[in-house]
Design a protein around this motif. Sequence first.
Motif, mmCIF file in Angstrom:
data_model
loop_
_atom_site.group_PDB
_atom_site.id
_atom_site.type_symbol
_atom_site.label_atom_id
_atom_site.label_comp_id
_atom_site.label_asym_id
_atom_site.label_seq_id
_atom_site.Cartn_x
_atom_site.Cartn_y
_atom_site.Cartn_z
ATOM 1 N N VAL A 61 0.904 -1.016 0.047
ATOM 2 C CA VAL A 61 0.022 0.024 -0.190
ATOM 3 C C VAL A 61 0.949 1.302 -0.029
ATOM 4 N N ILE A 62 0.614 2.272 -0.652
ATOM 5 C CA ILE A 62 1.119 3.491 -0.891
ATOM 6 C C ILE A 62 0.223 4.523 -0.304
ATOM 7 N N ALA A 63 0.436 5.260 0.761
ATOM 8 C CA ALA A 63 -0.341 6.189 1.376
ATOM 9 C C ALA A 63 0.459 7.530 1.650
ATOM 10 N N TYR A 64 -0.623 8.509 1.888
ATOM 11 C CA TYR A 64 -0.003 9.967 2.217
ATOM 12 C C TYR A 64 -0.702 10.528 3.495
ATOM 13 N N PRO A 65 -0.345 9.771 4.591
ATOM 14 C CA PRO A 65 -1.290 10.324 5.791
ATOM 15 C C PRO A 65 -0.963 11.795 6.292
ATOM 16 N N GLU A 66 0.031 12.383 6.198
ATOM 17 C CA GLU A 66 0.098 13.796 6.600
ATOM 18 C C GLU A 66 -0.348 14.796 5.708
ATOM 19 N N LEU A 67 -0.885 14.602 4.343
ATOM 20 C CA LEU A 67 -1.369 15.539 3.819
ATOM 21 C C LEU A 67 -2.550 16.403 4.342
ATOM 22 N N GLY A 68 -3.319 15.672 5.259
ATOM 23 C CA GLY A 68 -4.697 16.521 5.726
ATOM 24 C C GLY A 68 -4.167 17.155 7.001
ATOM 25 N N ARG A 69 -3.100 16.682 7.715
ATOM 26 C CA ARG A 69 -2.765 17.134 8.943
ATOM 27 C C ARG A 69 -2.439 18.947 9.018
ATOM 28 N N ARG A 70 -3.620 19.393 9.335
ATOM 29 C CA ARG A 70 -3.808 20.959 9.320
ATOM 30 C C ARG A 70 -4.691 21.352 10.468
ATOM 31 N N ARG A 71 -3.942 22.212 11.216
ATOM 32 C CA ARG A 71 -4.902 22.783 12.472
ATOM 33 C C ARG A 71 -5.685 24.068 12.183
ATOM 34 N N GLY A 72 -6.565 24.618 13.001
ATOM 35 C CA GLY A 72 -6.996 25.787 12.855
ATOM 36 C C GLY A 72 -8.626 25.726 12.087
ATOM 37 N N PRO A 73 -9.685 26.623 12.664
ATOM 38 C CA PRO A 73 -10.659 26.389 12.014
ATOM 39 C C PRO A 73 -10.776 27.024 10.523
ATOM 40 N N GLU A 108 -6.772 11.554 -8.925
ATOM 41 C CA GLU A 108 -6.992 12.861 -8.136
ATOM 42 C C GLU A 108 -7.754 12.399 -6.730
ATOM 43 N N PHE A 109 -7.387 13.081 -5.602
ATOM 44 C CA PHE A 109 -8.244 12.970 -4.558
ATOM 45 C C PHE A 109 -8.181 14.293 -3.675
ATOM 46 N N THR A 110 -8.992 14.337 -2.836
ATOM 47 C CA THR A 110 -9.421 15.432 -1.786
ATOM 48 C C THR A 110 -8.503 15.043 -0.346
ATOM 49 N N ALA A 111 -7.779 15.825 0.088
ATOM 50 C CA ALA A 111 -7.285 15.770 1.600
ATOM 51 C C ALA A 111 -8.169 16.753 2.587
ATOM 52 N N TYR A 112 -8.748 15.950 3.298
ATOM 53 C CA TYR A 112 -9.544 17.066 4.211
ATOM 54 C C TYR A 112 -8.852 17.294 5.460
ATOM 55 N N PRO A 113 -8.841 18.313 6.078
ATOM 56 C CA PRO A 113 -7.972 18.815 7.210
ATOM 57 C C PRO A 113 -8.593 17.931 8.428
ATOM 58 N N TYR A 114 -7.450 17.629 9.137
ATOM 59 C CA TYR A 114 -7.949 16.927 10.408
ATOM 60 C C TYR A 114 -6.594 17.452 11.577
ATOM 61 N N ASP A 115 -6.833 16.749 12.848
ATOM 62 C CA ASP A 115 -5.735 16.995 13.795
ATOM 63 C C ASP A 115 -6.006 15.871 14.775
ATOM 64 N N ASP A 116 -5.197 16.011 15.929
ATOM 65 C CA ASP A 116 -4.926 15.003 16.895
ATOM 66 C C ASP A 116 -6.673 14.783 17.548
ATOM 67 N N ASP A 117 -7.263 15.688 17.573
ATOM 68 C CA ASP A 117 -8.650 15.735 18.183
ATOM 69 C C ASP A 117 -9.817 15.573 17.372
ATOM 70 N N THR A 118 -9.652 16.137 16.033
ATOM 71 C CA THR A 118 -10.793 15.975 15.015
ATOM 72 C C THR A 118 -10.312 15.245 13.865
ATOM 73 N N PRO A 119 -10.994 14.048 13.647
ATOM 74 C CA PRO A 119 -10.637 13.390 12.540
ATOM 75 C C PRO A 119 -11.314 13.975 11.239
ATOM 76 N N PRO A 120 -10.719 13.556 9.702
ATOM 77 C CA PRO A 120 -11.103 14.289 8.627
ATOM 78 C C PRO A 120 -12.663 14.082 8.338
ATOM 79 N N ALA A 121 -13.385 15.048 7.660
ATOM 80 C CA ALA A 121 -14.837 14.934 7.321
ATOM 81 C C ALA A 121 -15.059 13.752 6.565
ATOM 82 N N VAL A 122 -14.159 13.193 5.559
ATOM 83 C CA VAL A 122 -14.274 12.267 4.754
ATOM 84 C C VAL A 122 -12.797 11.530 4.887
ATOM 85 N N THR A 123 -13.101 10.189 5.077
ATOM 86 C CA THR A 123 -11.861 9.331 4.962
ATOM 87 C C THR A 123 -11.552 8.568 3.650
#
Length: 240
Positions: A61-73, A108-123
């Motif tokens: 498996v090839i993955a990019y788990p860090e792309l959506g890790r962004r904090r802030g509203p 193509e794919f979409t990276a939804y933001p997430y952080d340690d407390d909030t999971p991404p809106a779409v996995t």
Amino acid sequence: MTRFYPLESSVLHSPAWFVPFDEFAQRARAADVSTELERFDPAENAWVRQDTPPIRTPSAVIAYPELGRRRGPGAQPERFRVRFGAIGFAPLYPADGEDFDASLTGVEFTAYPYDDDTPPAVTGEPRVVRLLPSAAYPYGPGVRTVYGVVVAHGVPVANALVEARGVTSRDGVAWLERTLTSAAGAFRLALRWEGELVAGPPPEQVFHLTATERPGRTGALDVRLPAERNSSHVIEIVEQ
């Protein structure tokens, strides 16, 4: 050195994860598969190459788990695409069940933001990326192939999908062989199975080849073996 991580932990929040699949050998392919990641920049209306390396797991498996890790509203989803490469192969970018289009140049794919407390809106969901033999694929000894070019109005068609399919006469098993044309429109297609049997003399097998550029733009050609095995074949794309 390639980084390997357990699948369960490393891609838990990855916006995309891919399984490169060698269609000729019918198995996942982990070795010698390269990727190129790009992000769409709305301000420039262009794709921009990224330096983010992928994570590769022992199960290919090839993955990019860090792309959506962004904090802030104010964090917003971002569009990305991945191009695949492997010597002797050409990646088939439409997913299984989608119409083929030669103009597709990546997944193509979409990276939804997430952080340690909030999971991404779409996995992200697993996606098989099929690697088809290219015109330069090193077929082994004894593999029967036919070759030629795909054209439209005399102009070579790059990245066209060339297919042959049929059913074995003995047990009725359906088979499929396919490849993608080179930048010059050239193809080389393996025909490991039996074609439609035609009584002789001499007895022959007929294979029905099709070429697709996109929906509504296809071509077809019948190839008779062994008589035409060493001939260069031309498949003409026409508007349907």
